[in-house]
Write a protein that holds these residues in place. Structure first.
Motif, PDB file in Angstrom:
ATOM      1  N   LYS A  91       1.059  -1.090  -0.363  1.00 35.51           N
ATOM      2  CA  LYS A  91      -0.049   0.105   0.316  1.00 35.51           C
ATOM      3  C   LYS A  91       0.810   1.596  -0.061  1.00 35.51           C
ATOM      4  O   LYS A  91       0.562   2.020  -0.429  1.00 35.51           O
ATOM      5  N   ILE A  92       2.498   1.132   0.543  1.00 41.89           N
ATOM      6  CA  ILE A  92       2.790   2.484   0.722  1.00 41.89           C
ATOM      7  C   ILE A  92       3.758   2.352  -0.172  1.00 41.89           C
ATOM      8  O   ILE A  92       3.689   3.557  -1.094  1.00 41.89           O
ATOM      9  N   PHE A 110       5.454  -0.064  -8.163  1.00 39.00           N
ATOM     10  CA  PHE A 110       5.183  -1.439  -7.400  1.00 39.00           C
ATOM     11  C   PHE A 110       2.997  -1.443  -7.339  1.00 39.00           C
ATOM     12  O   PHE A 110       2.864  -2.450  -7.056  1.00 39.00           O
ATOM     13  N   VAL A 111       2.545  -0.899  -8.692  1.00 38.34           N
ATOM     14  CA  VAL A 111       1.327  -1.066  -9.101  1.00 38.34           C
ATOM     15  C   VAL A 111       0.737  -2.191  -9.308  1.00 38.34           C
ATOM     16  O   VAL A 111       0.479  -3.331  -9.866  1.00 38.34           O
ATOM     17  N   ARG A 117      -0.610 -10.124  -9.106  1.00 38.47           N
ATOM     18  CA  ARG A 117      -0.458 -11.320  -8.225  1.00 38.47           C
ATOM     19  C   ARG A 117      -2.209 -12.135  -8.738  1.00 38.47           C
ATOM     20  O   ARG A 117      -3.081 -11.514  -7.900  1.00 38.47           O
ATOM     21  N   PRO A 118      -1.904 -13.127  -8.635  1.00 42.72           N
ATOM     22  CA  PRO A 118      -3.611 -14.170  -8.292  1.00 42.72           C
ATOM     23  C   PRO A 118      -4.094 -13.468  -6.891  1.00 42.72           C
ATOM     24  O   PRO A 118      -3.093 -13.716  -6.403  1.00 42.72           O
ATOM     25  N   ARG A 125      -6.828  -3.430  -7.887  1.00 45.71           N
ATOM     26  CA  ARG A 125      -6.317  -3.142  -8.487  1.00 45.71           C
ATOM     27  C   ARG A 125      -7.440  -2.547  -9.485  1.00 45.71           C
ATOM     28  O   ARG A 125      -5.867  -1.103  -9.927  1.00 45.71           O
ATOM     29  N   LEU A 126      -8.116  -1.995  -9.484  1.00 44.88           N
ATOM     30  CA  LEU A 126      -8.783   0.054 -10.175  1.00 44.88           C
ATOM     31  C   LEU A 126      -8.238   0.755  -9.223  1.00 44.88           C
ATOM     32  O   LEU A 126      -8.269   1.207  -9.751  1.00 44.88           O
TER      33      LEU A 126
END
Length: 134
Positions: free
Chosen positions: A94-95, A104-105, A110-111, A118-119
């Motif tokens: 998150k950070i 990092f997005v 990842r599954p 994701r949005l």
């Protein structure tokens, strides 16, 4: 009689042995130098994997003993099932998505991560791109 290092497998063997008892390499082939000034430089043992059983060749002139019992068959483990619920987004992710979204997005792909996570992550990336062009 002294212990010397085999030039092939780097194990210690007797200086009077005609061949290495571990790998079967001739003892005199690696010892061209006899004086201490001309000794062969060794860099230690070769890396080994302890989970793999060690295989040693049979000694010269000896017959191999028949195996008492056959080797057990390999058992293949079933793959670990995916968790039933959505994967939580860890605090470090998150950070880092907030601070450096272009890098990092992509971890949100990842599954197991939810569509909402994701949005939000890719929406924040898009907003940062739009703000950087203004």
């Amino acid at each position: 009689m002294a212990l010397i290092e085999c030039f092939e497998c780097k194990q210690r063997i007797s200086s009077t042995a005609p061949a290495c008892i571990h790998c079967g390499a001739p003892a005199q082939a690696g010892q061209a130098a006899t004086s201490p000034q001309e000794a062969v430089i060794s860099f230690g043992r070769l890396p080994t994997n302890e989970s793999v059983p060690r295989v040693t060749p049979a000694a010269f002139g000896r017959r191999r003993k028949p195996e008492a019992e056959p080797e057990p068959e390999l058992q293949i483990q079933a793959p670990v099932p995916a968790p039933a619920g959505p994967r939580p987004v860890e605090l470090w992710l998150k950070i880092m998505v907030f601070l450096l979204p272009p890098f990092f997005v992509w971890f949100l792909l990842r599954p197991g991560h939810s569509w909402l996570a994701r949005l939000l992550g890719f929406g924040w990336l898009g907003l940062m791109i739009l703000l950087s062009k203004a």
